[in-house]
Design a protein around this motif. Structure first.
Motif: not given
Length: 97
Positions: A39, A42, A44
């Motif tokens: 997170r 940023k 995934d």
């Protein structure tokens, strides 16, 4: 490291630097740490990238404790210092009420 996995290696090095530890060694990288790191960065990560991070972490732990065992192989498991009443009191102070 294959070129396709270089970013995973960089990710692992970042996570490894922030690894929690105890006085006895290192802890595995927790799922919560991976989630928080992803997170903050940023990113995934895909399933294979997460699996690769976990595999790298397992190998890191294995190598760390194997090396630690070799370093401590000649050391006594019990202190050679006699346990005096003064030392006992220093290690286990009376609890205040």
């Amino acid at each position: 490291m294959p070129a396709a996995g270089e970013h995973v290696w960089r990710w692992f090095k970042e996570l490894d630097r922030a690894r929690a530890g105890t006085g006895f060694g290192i802890n595995p990288i927790a799922w919560q740490e991976i989630d928080a790191w992803a997170r903050c960065r940023k990113v995934d990560p895909s399933q294979w990238e997460i699996d690769a991070l976990i595999s790298l972490d397992s190998l890191r732990m294995e190598l760390f404790y194997a090396a630690k065992g070799k370093d401590n192989a000649d050391e006594p498991q019990v202190s050679e210092r006699p346990l005096t009443s003064r030392l006992f009191d220093a290690l286990f102070p009376k609890k205040r009420k």
